[in-house]
Design a protein around this motif. Structure first.
Motif, mmCIF file in Angstrom:
data_model
loop_
_atom_site.group_PDB
_atom_site.id
_atom_site.type_symbol
_atom_site.label_atom_id
_atom_site.label_comp_id
_atom_site.label_asym_id
_atom_site.label_seq_id
_atom_site.Cartn_x
_atom_site.Cartn_y
_atom_site.Cartn_z
ATOM 1 N N LEU A 158 24.272 25.059 40.066
ATOM 2 C CA LEU A 158 25.598 24.658 40.512
ATOM 3 C C LEU A 158 26.421 25.853 40.956
ATOM 4 C CD1 LEU A 158 27.656 22.226 40.564
ATOM 5 C CD2 LEU A 158 28.386 23.028 38.301
ATOM 6 N N PRO A 159 26.878 25.867 42.211
ATOM 7 C CA PRO A 159 27.792 26.946 42.620
ATOM 8 C C PRO A 159 29.073 26.899 41.792
ATOM 9 C CG PRO A 159 27.002 25.692 44.521
ATOM 10 C CD PRO A 159 26.610 24.921 43.311
ATOM 11 N N LEU A 160 29.506 28.039 41.334
ATOM 12 C CA LEU A 160 30.698 28.093 40.501
ATOM 13 C C LEU A 160 31.929 28.051 41.394
ATOM 14 C CD1 LEU A 160 31.891 28.371 37.683
ATOM 15 C CD2 LEU A 160 31.752 30.841 37.937
ATOM 16 N N GLU A 161 32.656 26.956 41.282
ATOM 17 C CA GLU A 161 33.899 26.785 42.041
ATOM 18 C C GLU A 161 35.017 26.525 41.053
ATOM 19 O OE1 GLU A 161 33.261 23.691 44.840
ATOM 20 O OE2 GLU A 161 31.751 24.813 46.000
ATOM 21 N N LEU A 162 36.044 27.321 41.138
ATOM 22 C CA LEU A 162 37.170 27.215 40.214
ATOM 23 C C LEU A 162 38.450 27.011 40.991
ATOM 24 C CD1 LEU A 162 36.232 30.224 37.925
ATOM 25 C CD2 LEU A 162 35.674 27.829 37.555
ATOM 26 N N PRO B 246 18.218 25.505 45.661
ATOM 27 C CA PRO B 246 17.419 24.362 45.198
ATOM 28 C C PRO B 246 17.520 24.201 43.691
ATOM 29 C CG PRO B 246 16.008 26.221 45.750
ATOM 30 C CD PRO B 246 17.376 26.577 46.234
ATOM 31 N N PRO B 247 17.444 22.964 43.197
ATOM 32 C CA PRO B 247 17.496 22.757 41.747
ATOM 33 C C PRO B 247 16.241 23.291 41.070
ATOM 34 C CG PRO B 247 16.957 20.720 42.863
ATOM 35 C CD PRO B 247 17.311 21.708 43.942
ATOM 36 N N LEU B 248 16.351 23.500 39.775
ATOM 37 C CA LEU B 248 15.198 23.899 38.983
ATOM 38 C C LEU B 248 14.122 22.812 39.016
ATOM 39 C CD1 LEU B 248 17.211 25.214 35.925
ATOM 40 C CD2 LEU B 248 15.539 26.613 37.173
ATOM 41 N N PRO B 249 12.865 23.186 38.862
ATOM 42 C CA PRO B 249 11.809 22.166 38.827
ATOM 43 C C PRO B 249 11.895 21.237 37.624
ATOM 44 C CG PRO B 249 10.900 24.327 39.354
ATOM 45 C CD PRO B 249 12.314 24.546 38.912
ATOM 46 N N GLU B 250 12.571 21.670 36.560
ATOM 47 C CA GLU B 250 12.697 20.842 35.363
ATOM 48 C C GLU B 250 14.051 21.098 34.721
ATOM 49 O OE1 GLU B 250 9.854 21.941 32.401
ATOM 50 O OE2 GLU B 250 10.381 24.073 32.456
ATOM 51 N N PRO B 251 14.589 20.109 33.998
ATOM 52 C CA PRO B 251 15.859 20.328 33.304
ATOM 53 C C PRO B 251 15.682 21.330 32.166
ATOM 54 C CG PRO B 251 15.364 17.978 33.522
ATOM 55 C CD PRO B 251 14.117 18.716 33.879
ATOM 56 N N VAL B 252 16.702 22.163 31.955
ATOM 57 C CA VAL B 252 16.660 23.136 30.861
ATOM 58 C C VAL B 252 18.079 23.590 30.539
ATOM 59 C CG1 VAL B 252 16.399 25.168 32.340
ATOM 60 C CG2 VAL B 252 15.502 25.230 30.011
ATOM 61 N N SER B 253 18.330 23.832 29.257
ATOM 62 C CA SER B 253 19.592 24.445 28.839
ATOM 63 C C SER B 253 19.275 25.538 27.832
ATOM 64 C CB SER B 253 20.542 23.399 28.236
ATOM 65 O OG SER B 253 20.105 22.992 26.959
ATOM 66 N N ASN B 254 20.289 26.286 27.453
ATOM 67 C CA ASN B 254 20.118 27.403 26.525
ATOM 68 C C ASN B 254 19.075 28.388 27.049
ATOM 69 O OD1 ASN B 254 20.238 29.014 24.198
ATOM 70 N ND2 ASN B 254 20.382 27.238 22.850
ATOM 71 N N HIS C 43 13.383 32.252 41.418
ATOM 72 C CA HIS C 43 13.723 31.808 42.776
ATOM 73 C C HIS C 43 14.116 33.005 43.614
ATOM 74 C CE1 HIS C 43 15.419 29.661 46.139
ATOM 75 N NE2 HIS C 43 16.575 30.287 45.952
ATOM 76 N N LEU C 44 13.351 33.270 44.665
ATOM 77 C CA LEU C 44 13.721 34.290 45.641
ATOM 78 C C LEU C 44 14.729 33.690 46.604
ATOM 79 C CD1 LEU C 44 10.304 35.990 46.489
ATOM 80 C CD2 LEU C 44 12.370 37.166 45.717
ATOM 81 N N LEU C 45 15.920 34.288 46.679
ATOM 82 C CA LEU C 45 16.942 33.736 47.563
ATOM 83 C C LEU C 45 16.428 33.681 48.996
ATOM 84 C CD1 LEU C 45 18.738 34.140 45.073
ATOM 85 C CD2 LEU C 45 20.560 34.869 46.599
ATOM 86 N N GLY C 46 16.561 32.520 49.594
ATOM 87 C CA GLY C 46 16.050 32.290 50.936
ATOM 88 C C GLY C 46 14.796 31.442 50.952
#
Length: 344
Positions: free
Chosen positions: A336-340, A23-31, A67-70
């Motif tokens: 975002l899942p890291l896909e390369l 699930p996305p974060l409840p709010e946008p954040v960087s750094n 976030h607890l996975l699941g």
């Protein structure tokens, strides 16, 4: 460039296990400082501090989310005890505990101050435990864990300039030690990862001595530091060739065995609002970079174009970019899942 060997492609793609949607974060954040630990026998992703979407001094965050996975969503974490928002703090997980180091505050007049504070986050509370302050407060540093005990803070910014220190925190004794200093030009906003006592530290921003060239410039230096097996304070440093392309600011890094991965960042160093020190808006880079110690060479893959990162969330369900700043200085709440993908 020759084709990337299949074994390296598998590492870059994180094909096993495949990344799951979170699930996305409840709010946008960087750094934001990002870490992964176990709580109640389950993995938990923690996002602490950082910058909100307004991108001003008013938008610094003092708390965070877990976030607890699941679980379907995220739970709010309390603010740090002093309730001051911070940028460029580092987080590290040691023996199941999450530690938070430094960062800097921004006042209404734009003045910035490096903070010496070190906290252990106990998720059971949740609550913060204040630990021994850093001898030299740094922000925009890197936090590397060795022997599931020591945390190395390599270089970084202290109030008015970068430092060449390698400060080592002993989580068992709650004491600070000094290791072999950083041999290169001191930097802030660099990226680093460690594997089996070998740390790769790359890029960041150096302070220029010639005022005619501006105050800051991106650094293309990469160093491999090898920690002595008998003395954790002794590091042998070896210069590594610069990676392909321009040097970057605020990438994220991880390591697995003899391979080190760098993603994101910007080739135009910037202030915390995403505007470059040259006055131009900074944009993220999309090429992922991988250095192989066995081959002693760099490989390039296509990755997410995102900047203003502190760390990646490495879990049993995959590797994730938690928040971050995307094109147009847009601060995101995505996980975002890291896909390369390998480049031919």
């Amino acid at each position: 460039m020759r084709a990337i060997p299949p074994a390296i492609v598998a590492f870059l793609a994180f094909a096993a296990p495949a990344a799951a949607d979170l699930p996305p974060l409840p709010e946008p954040v960087s750094n934001n400082a990002v870490a992964v630990a176990e709580h109640g026998g389950r993995e938990v992703i923690v996002s602490l501090l950082g910058l909100g979407p307004g991108r001003t001094w008013r938008d610094l965050r003092a708390g965070g989310w877990m976030h607890l996975l699941g679980n379907p969503g995220w739970s709010r974490l309390p603010p740090l005890p002093d309730r001051q928002g911070r940028l460029a703090a580092s987080a590290a997980t040691v023996a199941g505990h999450i530690y938070v180091f430094g960062g800097y505050t921004v006042a209404a007049d734009g003045s910035e101050k490096s903070t010496p504070h070190v906290y252990r986050l106990d998720l059971a509370g949740p609550r913060y435990v204040r630990l021994a302050d850093m001898p030299v407060p740094v922000d925009d540093s890197v936090a590397l864990v060795h022997l599931n005990r020591y945390v190395y803070l390599v270089s970084g910014w202290h109030d008015t300039a970068n430092v060449s220190l390698v400060q080592v925190y002993d989580t068992v004794t709650n004491r600070w030690l000094q290791a072999t200093p950083w041999p290169g030009t001191p930097v802030f906003g660099h990226a680093a990862a460690i594997s089996d006592g070998r740390m790769l530290v790359c890029d960041g921003v150096e302070v220029l001595r010639d005022p005619g060239l501006g105050k800051y410039a991106a650094s293309d230096q990469c160093w491999l530091g090898m920690v002595d097996a008998q003395d954790p304070l002794r590091i042998t440093w070896i210069r590594v060739p610069p990676h392909p392309g321009l040097p970057r600011y605020r990438m994220a890094a991880l390591a697995h065995g003899n391979r080190f991965l760098l993603i994101g960042g910007s080739a135009n160093p910037y202030n915390y609002n995403g505007i470059g020190y040259d006055g131009r808006p900074s944009e993220p880079e999309g090429a992922a970079l991988m250095f192989d110690l066995d081959l002693w060479q760099w490989q390039v893959a296509s990755g997410p174009a995102v900047m203003d990162l502190r760390a990646l969330a490495v879990t049993s369900r995959g590797v994730f970019v938690v928040g971050g700043m995307y094109a147009g200085q847009r601060i995101s709440r995505s996980v975002l899942p890291l896909e390369l993908r390998a480049r031919p």
